[in-house]
Structures are given as structure tokens and as C-alpha cells.
Enzyme design. Structure first.
Site, PDB file in Angstrom:
ATOM      1  N   ASP A 154      34.304  45.807  21.214  1.00 44.09           N
ATOM      2  CA  ASP A 154      35.729  45.838  20.857  1.00 44.09           C
ATOM      3  C   ASP A 154      35.932  45.684  19.357  1.00 44.09           C
ATOM      4  OD1 ASP A 154      36.932  46.245  23.294  1.00 44.09           O
ATOM      5  OD2 ASP A 154      36.983  44.111  23.789  1.00 44.09           O
TER       6      ASP A 154
ATOM      7  N   ALA B  43      24.306  39.946  45.273  1.00 43.51           N
ATOM      8  CA  ALA B  43      24.374  41.173  44.476  1.00 43.51           C
ATOM      9  C   ALA B  43      23.506  42.257  45.088  1.00 43.51           C
ATOM     10  CB  ALA B  43      23.943  40.884  43.047  1.00 43.51           C
TER      11      ALA B  43
ATOM     12  N   ASP C 230      45.383  44.888  27.863  1.00 42.65           N
ATOM     13  CA  ASP C 230      44.348  45.049  28.874  1.00 42.65           C
ATOM     14  C   ASP C 230      45.000  44.893  30.238  1.00 42.65           C
ATOM     15  OD1 ASP C 230      42.219  45.542  27.302  1.00 42.65           O
ATOM     16  OD2 ASP C 230      41.726  43.428  26.999  1.00 42.65           O
TER      17      ASP C 230
ATOM     18  N   LYS D 243      31.392  42.748  55.941  1.00 40.52           N
ATOM     19  CA  LYS D 243      32.389  43.510  55.166  1.00 40.52           C
ATOM     20  C   LYS D 243      31.838  43.677  53.747  1.00 40.52           C
ATOM     21  CE  LYS D 243      35.699  40.571  52.791  1.00 40.52           C
ATOM     22  NZ  LYS D 243      35.079  39.251  52.685  1.00 40.52           N
TER      23      LYS D 243
ATOM     24  N   MET E  70      27.464  42.631  50.305  1.00 40.16           N
ATOM     25  CA  MET E  70      28.220  42.432  51.546  1.00 40.16           C
ATOM     26  C   MET E  70      28.303  40.934  51.796  1.00 40.16           C
ATOM     27  SD  MET E  70      26.708  45.075  54.322  1.00 40.16           S
ATOM     28  CE  MET E  70      25.153  44.248  54.335  1.00 40.16           C
ATOM     29  N   SER E  71      29.264  40.550  52.580  1.00 38.97           N
ATOM     30  CA  SER E  71      29.252  39.193  53.115  1.00 38.97           C
ATOM     31  C   SER E  71      29.646  39.305  54.587  1.00 38.97           C
ATOM     32  CB  SER E  71      30.229  38.296  52.354  1.00 38.97           C
ATOM     33  OG  SER E  71      31.538  38.783  52.523  1.00 38.97           O
TER      34      SER E  71
END
Lengths: 700, 568
Positions: free
Chosen positions: A542, A399, A329, A415, A403-404
């Protein structure tokens, strides 16, 4: 920002395991002694055909000695017969002790695991609702399908799946990882393991394993060696050892009539005695590997556990040695989990410094590695230092906004993902310039992530976040390639990104935009070409691929379905462990091979010690074969028997520790190990027998 | 001495050249899809379906049953010989135990002869039993190698070919044309080829002497090409009619080595790994050269006990020198040693000198080569035996690279090891077991001409020769007794079928397997290192088994000879 933080963000992740589950393998010698004696029972001895021959030989020689006490016969001294008998018994005991030692270590590990297995009372519900009527049931009386409510500070009574609720769970008992993990209903984090503890909130789980058959129980019995079946290679090797034993049985059994016949045709001398024939037999049969074979297997299992990997069978460990394709992975194995700021791309008309400054301010409160890396990059490029955040309002990432940022009295810095920023500036009456959009596309195309930075309605530019290849991983892959192991990177990224990272990491191949079905198909393709494939996985989807792979390591953090389909579970949930698993497998097989070769090569010297001694009574001329210049026939035979017994003791550490592993092509490994174990095996007994003979000469 | 070594080298170089030619031809005959006109006719007459795909079990069963039928035919003909017309000398039938021994001996490619050819077999028996079985047993061995190699070369296959096709092709395309050609060469060199039983001539002393004749040239060809070794005459290839010139001696040597050595090339060619074939060829040559050096140096230095008696054993322009006891003057020490080494390496068993009269160390060489049974080895079976050891080698040392053992891309697992060890066990089991039985029989001492360790060597040699399907003898033992005829006959059958069948099983098992991909992590099996290891394992596992027995035979005899001690 401190320099050290720049360092930590690029350094390999420290091992997650704080406390490996094994206990240091100090097994009290008294328990080893007791076990070694207990294993003298015929039933135990029958399990190992080679050592059983030695066992029977010891009994016969002891009886011969006792008979000689009553009626001294022949030219053989009673003391000699008893000395041989004693050392034959030692040979058996040393073999028993080797096995007991390995098993003792396994038991200590099993006890450590079992300590997590406490009997608790479980609240069994009638319906999967917290207010459903309940009754208390002991954990060892739970049945599959029972619904159990577990509340904060309670131990989870059995393996199961969460049906309702979300909780933080302390799994340190199994993984050694002290930080709690979140387990919740649905998705890939719904499985819980018996013996772990709910720290906060509550869950309703359905029991998926009967007590005593749970995942951990199976592991414990494997570790203890109780259910340790022989692996295919062990079975084949045992057949070989039995056949060699039969050959040498034939050789020694026919020597009696041969020597009697020789006495008849020569008209002089004495035929060889039974004691000497048994001594010769024991020296010739492959006792070294015969005695240590099961020890090597148990030790291999122990080494796997030391790496915090539990294997469901010895067969899986053996298969790990044969694996020649690793499906790895990307995240966590090849790249660090986090991306890192690599470049500032300002919007047209914006100074790059302005962009950097804004990005730093917007990230100051962002404690994620990505956020810290932006600060670090700005400091490195432009020497920007921290500023006081007094009076500013920090806007955390959610969510919903994706942005923060930070709000000062005069500026609103944000950003975030390009699409989120576009929405933000458009709402504020601005636009995302086409040039910036082009930059965003360009950045994504070569495998990086674009973060846009906005000041109010104005987009300042883009920060490029790159995947960071783990340090040293490229060299590791080169080693694997040299050993003939192919590495394949599995990633959900688009093919362009995947190709860029694959090239940088030096993997042989990659599978981009991988779905579980793609993985399964890839495994089947490699297997059809004659490869043995190893992979890691954690999700329920998986499971088919894990079941198909030859060696499948499930992450302990993964779902129950993944663990069931896998043949190993990594308690640390570290996908990079796969490489270590292969090493342990190879080391175990190498050790087996080294001891076998050594054992067989030993025979030459033993012939030179015993043949002249055995027949010198018939043909004194055969004394010329006594190339080691051993003191007397009796001392020569006894020396060979003592050497044969002591070499088992001398090799126990090697059997437990394993042959030193090196990442080299097969041809080179063969040369090196041959030099040590077959040439060494030829020479060592000449020296050893001579030394022992010199030591025991005073007694003759 | 330089000349001697030069002629050894020339023979080995010619052999190597022939390996490529004959090896290619055999690979072609085992793999070509087309049947010739003659073959198709044969299949139609005998009701054989040439397209049948045989599993190893069926292949092996057909092999054993057809051999059994031919052995029975041979037995019956030998038992009724005296009632068959056409023998002017009216030679008697063989006794039941001798006929069993003879039939077993020739169907197993051993050609141990407890009888003397010219005095006990009619020309019809020589052709219909002996020459016939010599062809059949050689064809059986080469065909088995074909099936074996085919099995090794396949993957995911349930069959290893068709025995009838392999057998017929070996006979029609290889053995018969070669024999026909060689017979003409032998006739040119003066070997008799006639249906007359004898010629009566007057000697110089004026007395009448009967000289036995017969179809010798046709007998000689298959005797050597088929690694058979039984002699038309009791003296075997020391007889001037069987081996009249130095050229025929050389041709005999090359004939014996021809198929066993060329099969290594066939193997490499059929499994698509030429280097692997050469690696096995290398193993053969390394072991052979070692043994040749030993026997030649032992014979060349002569017998030290003759030196005090004033015997000159040095090699000069006027005399061959060395230990000439039991050797033809025309061959000398060098050609005799070479012949003895070749005949026991390729387990032919024909002799141009008496092995019984070799120095102890010289006699150790034929004995050891037969014990190993895979220094070239007999037609077909030599390669099969070597591969049994190759699989064992892979298993013993292969694990040291950290992978479970694999050979030619196939995993070697319990099943293969079981059969390989069965094949390897059968050999010492028969040799040591029967020798032990013989040493326990009080009658054995009466069969011995020699006492002391040499007497023991003679018994050991008899069972080694039988089990290795060689057929040569230490002539000091009178082996024509019911006990020896029966036990040596059994040793020959065990030595033949209990090594051949398990190895066919290995081929069948490997044919069914999936091939593992090769990489830098795979054990290389076609390198000089592996060849060295293979030789090491052959000597350690195959050789050490017999060390104690050899210590009581030739080894102690050598020490006693050096010490000047003799026995009667």
C-alpha cells in the site's frame, strides 16, 4: 441461541479502543499562569507579529504612565493611562494563556505517550539466531540495523521489523486495545513498535529507527507543539493579519498629524494623545484571531489525538479538511468484517428444513460470527432450537480440509467451501449435483459466498453468506455527498459483487479486484482531475499509494513501510476513522475562519466607541457619533480596550473545542457560520462595550 | 424627484445593456487568435513578436517600461513647449515639478491638473501629450485587465499572454473606433473640433473677447471612454464647449461607465463563468447605487444654513432646488450628483460641477468612492481592484466552510495573499501617508482657501484623487506648488503601479496553479450572498481604514453644518 446474538451480529462493531491515549485535558491553572508569564519574553512575543504590536504598545503606555507620574502633562489623568496599560498587558497575558492552555493539553497527551517510552536493556545479537552471542545495550543507545532478541514479558526497545520468530504482543500501551496481537516475520504483520511488550514466545527484530526519531518520538514532539511548524494556510493567514496590522498602524500613526492639523485649522481643542492612539491601534488590529491562531492549530492536533489518530504534521490535518475523494476499504469501513448467512438453497430433492437443520448442527461448535449467523438464521426461519451435542465429535476447521462439522454416531455432517465439500463427497463415493454447482455459481455471482453442506456422501445444499453493510453508513455517505465529498469503495471482490455492495452501501464509485497498482493509478487519476484524495492502508504494497495520497492514514497494525509512507497513523487500526479525520480537519479550518471573521467584524463597533472619544476634544460635534451613549471619552476608550481583552478569554473555549461541525453543503455552512460569526461579530462588541462602560462608569 | 430617480434608472439600464455588447467584444479581442492586417503591420514596423508568451513578470515589465518611456516623452514635450512652433498664443513651458506632475498624471490615467488647460497648454501639447497619454493610459489599463483575466482563466500555464498584442488590440479595436464615433457625435452636439487656437469676438458690451478653441471633441471622447477626466478647459465638463447639452452630459456618464462595467462581462466570459461576471457587476452596482443615493439626497436637501436666510431650496417646476452652489443650472442637482458619483466611481475625475461646493455629506461620496477605488473603478484597474477584494473575501470568510480558501478553483495561499495585501496596502499607505506628510508641512496652511475641517478635506481629497488615479479636485486647495506637485505625482505613480503589478503577480501565480475540482463542498462565489459579502469586506477593510480621517473631514463638517458653525 439467544436473540441477543442475532442482534450483535448485525449491530455496528463497538469501538475497538478501550482506553484512548489522551488524558482528560485538565491542565492546572497555575502552570498555565506560569507559562503565560514566561511567554512575556520578547523572543516569545516576536513569534506572533500581531500580539507583538500589543506587547510593544503595552510597554509604551506603561512608560507614558510612569512619565506622567513625574511630570503630569496634558489633560489625561494618570489613572486612565495606567488603566489602559494594565488592560493592554492583560490582552497580552490572555493570548499567552490561551496558547499555554492548548500546549498544556498537548503536553499531557505527550506525557501519556512518553510513559510508554521506558528505558530498557536490549539483548543485541551478532547474528539473527537465538543462540548467537549477545550483549546488553540500553535502548537509547541502539543504532539502526541492530539485531535485538526480545523474549516473553520483555518490552520491545525500539521500532523495528521482525526477522525471525512469531510472538503475541501487547500493544495496549499505544492503542488501548487490551487483546494481544500476533506479530511475525515476513508479511504485513512484521513491524513492532517500541514500548509494546512481548507476551509469549520470542522474536529477533532489526531496529529501524534511531532512539529519539522513532515514530512515537516524532508524534510526541508534534503533540507538544515543539516542532509544530506553521501550516500553509496558517502562513497565509498570518501574512493577512500582518498586513491588516500594518494598515491599522498606518491609520493610527497618521491620526496624530491629522489631529494636530485639525487643531491648527480649527484654532481650538487638543490633539489626540499617544495613549488613546495605542488603545485604538490595539482595538483595531486583529488581536482576537492573532491571539488564538496557534491555539486553534494545537487544539486541532489534540482533537486528532483524541480520536486516536496521530498526524505527522499540522499540514496533514489541514489537507484533511480539503479532501474531496475518500478511498474506503470495503471490509471494516463499509461492511462488517464478517459475512452473515442470508439464505438456504437446498439441493434437488432435499427439504430446505433438512438442510437448515444439518447446517445448524454443523455450525453449533463453530463460534465464528459466520457460524453463529447460520444458527441465528435457522432459528429465525424455522424455529430450530439447540440440540444436545452429547456423544458427538466436533470436527474443527483446518486450513487443510477447509471444512468444519460434527460426527454423530449415525451421521457425518460437514460444511465448507464448495470445492472442499465436493472433494469430501467424492472421496465418500458421492457427487456434487450439477444443480448444486449452478446454485454455487449463482450465489457467487451476486456478491455472496456459498458454503456447501454435506451429510456423508450426500450434498444437502448451499448456505448463502452475504456481506453486511454497516448500519448508518449509507446515511453517512449521503452526508458526505452533500458536502461535496466523493466516496470510492476499494475491494478485492469481483466487479459484480463490488457493484452489488456499492449500490447497497450508496458509495459513489468502486474499484473492484483492486491491486495496489490500481489504487495508485486511481489516486493519480483523481488528483489529475483536481481532487484531493484520502485513503487508508496497512500493507507494504500500500505504501506507494499512501505516499501519493494527499491524506494517508496507516493502520497501526500495518507495516513500518505503510506507516512511513502515510501522514497519519490510526492507533485503533479502524479504517472507518478516515471520515472522522476529514471532520477534524474541516473543523479546524472552520474555527480559524470563524475567529478571523469575528475579529474583523468587531472593528466597526470599536470605531464607534473610540473615534468620537478620541476627537471630541478637537471637535465636540463628533460626540454625535457616540451612538452607544458611552459615559465619557475615557470610559469609552477603556471599555473598548477591556472588551478587546476579554473577548480573547471568552473565545478560548471555542478555539479549543472548535466550531460545531455539521455535514452540510458549503453554501449552507457559509450561511450559518456567517450569521453567527460575522453578524455576531458586528453586534457583540456594541453590547459588550456598552455593558463594560456601564460597569466602569462609577470609577469615572 | 421622481423624474430624477427615473433618469438615474434609465442611465443604469442603458449601461447594463451596453455591458453585454462591449463585454463580448472585449472578450473576443482578448481571445481571438487572428491578428488584423493593421496590427500585423504595426508589429512588423515596431519589431514585436506577437507570438511571444509573457510571464507576469515580463508582461508587467513591458507595461511599466513602455509607460515610463511615454511619460518621459510627455515630460520633455511639456518642458520644451515654448520652443515648439505653431502656437499662436506662445504659451510658456511648464516648470519641472508641474511637468512631472502632469506627465505622471496622464500616464497613470489620473488626469489631475495642477494647471489650467486653456492658459498653459498649446494645441500641440493638448494633442501630442494630453490626448496621446489619455489614449495610452486607458489602453494600458484595459490591456492589463486582459492579461489579468487571462491569467485567472488558465491553469498550469506559465504565461499570461502578450502585452503588446493586448495593448495594440485595445487601441485599434476598441478605443480608436469608439473615440472616432463619439467625436462625430460630440461635434454634432456642438463641441468644437479645430486646430485654431482661439476666436476673437465682440461681446454685447462692445468689448473684444478671446474665446479659446481647439480639438475639443476628440479630447472629450477618450477623456471619458478612457476614464481619464482631464479637461481641455480648466472648467472641465462644466464648460459649455466640453459639455454643451444634456445629451452630451449623459453620453459622458455612459462613456465613463462603459469599459469598467463591461469588463465584468468580459471576465465572466473569459473564465467561462458568466455568473461570476454578473456577481461582480452586481457588487459594483450595489455600491454605486448606495453612494448615488447618499450624494443625491444630500444635495437634494440643500444647505440648512441658507434656510434661515429665506433661501428657497425646494425643487419645483421652476427651479432645480437643492444645493446649487458650484453647479450648472442646466444640469441641476440630479445630473450633477449623477456625474459626480460616476466620475469618482469610475475614477475618471472630470467634473460638471464643483465637488468642493457640495454639502459635506455630498462631498463625502466622491471622497469615499475614490478611497474604495473599486466602485466600477478606472478602465481595467477597477475590476482588478475588485478582484483583489474578492480574493480577500474568499480568504476571510471562505475558511468557515471548513476548507482552505479557493477562488475560481485555485487555492489561495501565502503567495497570493501577500500580493493581494500589497495591492490593498499601497492605497491607504499613499493616501494617508502623503496626507499626513502634507499636514506636517507648515506651507500647507497657506495653500488652503478654507479653514476648519473643510481645509483638511481638501488636502485629503487631493491625495485620494491622486492615489485613486481619479484627478478630480476639491478646488479650494492650490496644489500647484513644488511640494504638492511632487507628492501628488508620486501618489499617482504608487496608486497606479503598486496595485497593478502585485495583481498581475497574483494572476501569474494563479495561472500556474492546478484547478481544484468543484463540488457541493466548494465555496460558491457567484451567488448574491457572495456579492453581499464582497461589498461588506470592501466597506469593512477598504472603508474602515479611512473612517478616522473622514471623521476629521466631511463627517465632522456635516455635524458642524447642522449645528450652524462655520469657518473662514
Amino acid at each position: 441461541m439467544a436473540e441477543s446474538q442475532i442482534m450483535t451480529s448485525t449491530a455496528p462493531r463497538p469501538p475497538r479502543s478501550k482506553r484512548p491515549i489522551h488524558t482528560r485535558g485538565a491542565v492546572p491553572w497555575t502552570s498555565v499562569l506560569v507559562d503565560a508569564l514566561r511567554k512575556l519574553s520578547p523572543r516569545e512575543q516576536m513569534k506572533n507579529p500581531v500580539m507583538f504590536v500589543v506587547y510593544v504598545g503595552s510597554i509604551v503606555v506603561t512608560l507614558l504612565g510612569l512619565r506622567a507620574l513625574w511630570q503630569p502633562a496634558g489633560h489625561e489623568s494618570v489613572g486612565f493611562v495606567f488603566a489602559i496599560a494594565a488592560w493592554l498587558w492583560f490582552t497580552v497575558l490572555f493570548a499567552n494563556a490561551a496558547e499555554a492552555l492548548a500546549e498544556g493539553r498537548g503536553k499531557a497527551q505527550a506525557d501519556a505517550l512518553r510513559a510508554t517510552r521506558q528505558r530498557v536493556m536490549a539483548r543485541v545479537l551478532d547474528e539473527p539466531k537465538p543462540d548467537s552471542p549477545s550483549r546488553m545495550v540500553a535502548s537509547d543507545a541502539l543504532a539502526v540495523g541492530d539485531l535485538v532478541l526480545v523474549q516473553a514479558q520483555e518490552l520491545i526497545p525500539a521500532d523495528g521489523d521482525i526477522l525471525v520468530g512469531v510472538a503475541s504482543v501487547d500493544e495496549s500501551a499505544i492503542t488501548g486495545e487490551s487483546a494481544p496481537v500476533i506479530r511475525e516475520a515476513g508479511g504485513d504483520f512484521s513491524s513492532v513498535t517500541g514500548g509494546t511488550r512481548v507476551l509469549s514466545d520470542w522474536i529477533i527484530m532489526r531496529v529501524t529507527a534511531k532512539p529519539g526519531e522513532a515514530f512515537l518520538d516524532r508524534m510526541i514532539s508534534m503533540v507538544e507543539g515543539a516542532k509544530r511548524g506553521k501550516t500553509p494556510n496558517e502562513v497565509a493567514l498570518t501574512i493577512l493579519l500582518v498586513a491588516l496590522t500594518l494598515i491599522f498602524l498606518l491609520v493610527t500613526a497618521t491620526l496624530l498629524p491629522f489631529s494636530q492639523f485639525s487643531v491648527a485649522v480649527t484654532g481650538a481643542g487638543q490633539p489626540v494623545s499617544i495613549t488613546v492612539l495605542i488603545a485604538l491601534l490595539v482595538c483595531l488590529i486583529p488581536t482576537t484571531i492573532g491571539a488564538l491562531l496557534s491555539t486553534v492549530g494545537i487544539a486541532g492536533m489534540s482533537r486528532m489525538i483524541k480520536a486516536n489518530v496521530l498526524a505527522t504534521s499540522g499540514r496533514a490535518i489541514e489537507a484533511a479538511g480539503d479532501v474531496d475523494v475518500l478511498l474506503l476499504d470495503k471490509t471494516g469501513t463499509i461492511t462488517l468484517g464478517n459475512r452473515e448467512a442470508a439464505e438456504f438453497h437446498p439441493a434437488p430433492g432435499i427439504d430446505v428444513r433438512t438442510l437448515a437443520e444439518a447446517a445448524v448442527l454443523a455450525s453449533l461448535a463453530d463460534e465464528t460470527p459466520e457460524g453463529r449467523s447460520i444458527v441465528a438464521l435457522a432459528k429465525k426461519r424455522f424455529g430450530l432450537s439447540e440440540r444436545s451435542l452429547e456423544g458427538a465429535e466436533i470436527i474443527p476447521f483446518t486450513a487443510q480440509t477447509r471444512m468444519s462439522g460434527i460426527d454423530f454416531a449415525d451421521r457425518k455432517l460437514r460444511k465448507g467451501a464448495a470445492s472442499a465439500i465436493r472433494a469430501y463427497v467424492e472421496q465418500a463415493g458421492g457427487t456434487l449435483a450439477p444443480a448444486v454447482q449452478r446454485t454455487v455459481d449463482e450465489v457467487s455471482r451476486h456478491g455472496s459466498t456459498a458454503l456447501a453442506v454435506a451429510d456423508g456422501a450426500q450434498v444437502l445444499g448451499v448456505v448463502e453468506l452475504k456481506d453486511i453493510i454497516k448500519r448508518g453508513i449509507k446515511e453517512r455517505f449521503a452526508e458526505l455527498r452533500a458536502m461535496g465529498i466523493k466516496t470510492v469503495m476499494i475491494t478485492g471482490d469481483n466487479p459484480l459483487t463490488a457493484a452489488a455492495i456499492a449500490a447497497e452501501a450508496g458509495v459513489d464509485d468502486y474499484l473492484a479486484e483492486a491491486t495496489p497498482e490500481d489504487k495508485l493509478k486511481l489516486i493519480r487519476k483523481y488528483q489529475a482531475e483536481g481532487h484531493l484524495v484520502a485513503m487508508t492502508g496497512d500493507g507494504t504494497n500500500d505504501a506507494p499509494a499512501l505516499a501519493q495520497a494527499d491524506v494517508a492514514v496507516a493502520m497501526n497494525s500495518g507495516t513500518q513501510a505503510a506507516k512511513e509512507a502515510a501522514n497519519m497513523v490510526d492507533l485503533d487500526s479502524n479504517p472507518a476513522k478516515l471520515i472522522q479525520v476529514v471532520e477534524v480537519g474541516k473543523q479546524m479550518i472552520m474555527t480559524r475562519g470563524a475567529l478571523t471573521t469575528f475579529s474583523v467584524a468587531n472593528d466597526l463597533a470599536k470605531y464607534f466607541a473610540i473615534i468620537p472619544a478620541a476627537f471630541v476634544a478637537t471637535y465636540p460635534a463628533l460626540g454625535a457619533l457616540n451612538v452607544m451613549g458611552l459615559h465619557s471619552p475615557d470610559s469609552a476608550i477603556l471599555s473598548a480596550v477591556i472588551f478587546n481583552a476579554l473577548i480573547i478569554v471568552a473565545l478560548i473555549p471555542l478555539a479549543l473545542r472548535g466550531v460545531k461541525y455539521r455535514a452540510e453543503p458549503a453554501a449552507q455552512l457559509l450561511k450559518r457560520n456567517l450569521l453567527i460569526y460575522s453578524v455576531g461579530g458586528l453586534i457583540a462588541p456594541f453590547i459588550g462595550i456598552k455593558l463594560i462602560d456601564m460597569l466602569i462608569t462609577p470609577f469615572f | 424627484m421622481t423624474i430624477d430617480i427615473l433618469q438615474f434608472a434609465i442611465i443604469l439600464v442603458i449601461m447594463t445593456g451596453l455591458v453585454v455588447v462591449v463585454g463580448k467584444w472585449m472578450a473576443h479581442l482578448f481571445t481571438s487568435p487572428a491578428h488584423s492586417f493593421l496590427e500585423r503591420g504595426t508589429y512588423r514596423v515596431l519589431g514585436i513578436d506577437p507570438s511571444e508568451k509573457m510571464s507576469w513578470k515580463r508582461y508587467g515589465m513591458v507595461l511599466v517600461l513602455s509607460n515610463a518611456a511615454m511619460m518621459l516623452l510627455g515630460y520633455v514635450l511639456l518642458r520644451v513647449q515654448q520652443y515648439l512652433p505653431g502656437d499662436a498664443l506662445e504659451r510658456a513651458s511648464q516648470t519641472p515639478d508641474l511637468a512631472f506632475n502632469t506627465a505622471a498624471s496622464f500616464i497613470t490615467n489620473t488626469n489631475w491638473q495642477a494647471y489650467s488647460g486653456e492658459s498653459s497648454l498649446s494645441n500641440f501639447s493638448q494633442m501630442a501629450v494630453i490626448t496621446f497619454l489619455m489614449c495610452m493610459s486607458a489602453a494600458t489599463g484595459v490591456a492589463a485587465a486582459g492579461g489579468f483575466i487571462r491569467g485567472m482563466s488558465r491553469q498550469n500555464a506559465s504565461d499570461i499572454g502578450n502585452y503588446w498584442v493586448d495593448f495594440t488590440r485595445v487601441l485599434y479595436r476598441l478605443l480608436l473606433p469608439l473615440s472616432f464615433f463619439m467625436a462625430l457625435v460630440y461635434v454634432w452636439q456642438g463641441v468644437p473640433q479645430t486646430l485654431h487656437a482661439d476666436a476673437v469676438v465682440s461681446t454685447l458690451q462692445g468689448i473684444q473677447q478671446q474665446i479659446i478653441l481647439g480639438p475639443v471633441a476628440s479630447f472629450e471622447t477618450i477623456k471619458h471612454i478612457g476614464t481619464n477626466g482631464g479637461g481641455f478647459f480648466g472648467m472641465n465638463a462644466a464648460h459649455p464647449f466640453e459639455n454643451p447639452t444634456p445629451l452630451t452630459n449623459t453620453l459622458h456618464i455612459l462613456s465613463m461607465l462603459l469599459i469598467p462595467s463591461a469588463l465584468t462581462y468580459t471576465f465572466g466570459s473569459m473564465i467561462m463563468r458568466r455568473r461570476q461576471g454578473w456577481a461582480f457587476f452586481g457588487a459594483f452596482v450595489v455600491m454605486f447605487v448606495g453612494f448615488l443615493a447618499l450624494i443625491y439626497s444630500a444635495e437634494h436637501s440643500g444647505n440648512p444654513m441658507l434656510t434661515p436666510l429665506g433661501v428657497d431650496q425646494t425643487q419645483t417646476a421652476l427651479q432645480g432646488g437643492g444645493n446649487m452652489e458650484g453647479k450648472e443650472l442646466r444640469f441641476g442637482v440630479a445630473q450633477s450628483s449623477m456625474f459626480a458619483a460616476v466620475t469618482t466611481a469610475a475614477t475618471t475625475g472630470s467634473v460638471d460641477s464643483m465637488h468642493d461646493s457640495y454639502t459635506p455629506l455630498g462631498g463625502l461620496v466622491p471622497l469615499s468612492q475614490m478611497m474604495l477605488n473599486d466602485v466600477f473603478g478606472g478602465d481595467g484597474v477597477g475590476l482588478i481592484n475588485l478582484i483583489a477584494y474578492a480574493i480577500l473575501t474568499v480568504f476571510l470568510v471562505g475558511m468557515m466552510i471548513g476548507r482552505t480558501p479557493e477562488f475560481l478553483g485555485k487555492k489561495i495561499e501565502a503567495r497570493e495573499i501577500k500580493y493581494v495585501m500589497l495591492a490593498i496596502l499601497a492605497h491607504p499607505f499613499s493616501i494617508l501617508g502623503f496626507t499626513a506628510l502634507a499636514t506636517l508641512m507648515p506651507s500647507t496652511l497657506q495653500s488652503l482657501n478654507n479653514l476648519g475641517p473643510h481645509g483638511f478635506s481638501e488636502v485629503l481629497y487631493a491625495y485620494t484623487s491622486g492615489t485613486a488615479n481619479n484627478g478630480s479636485a476639491f478646488a479650494g486647495l492650490n496644489a500647484n506648488t513644488p511640494f504638492f506637485n511632487t507628492t501628488i505625482g508620486l501618489a499617482m505613480l504608487i496608486g497606479r503601479y503598486f496595485t497593478l503589478l502585485p495583481m498581475l503577480a497574483v494572476a501569474g501565480s494563479l495561472a500556474a496553479k492546478k484547478a481544484v475540482a468543484e463540488s457541493a463542498g466548494t465555496l460558491p462565489t457567484s451567488t448574491p450572498l457572495f456579492t453581499g459579502l464582497l461589498v461588506f469586506v470592501v466597506l469593512i477593510v477598504g472603508g474602515l481604514t479611512f473612517i478616522p480621517a473622514l471623521a476629521l473631514g466631511p463627517i465632522v463638517e456635516q455635524f458642524l453644518m447642522l449645528a450652524g458653525k462655520t469657518f473662514q
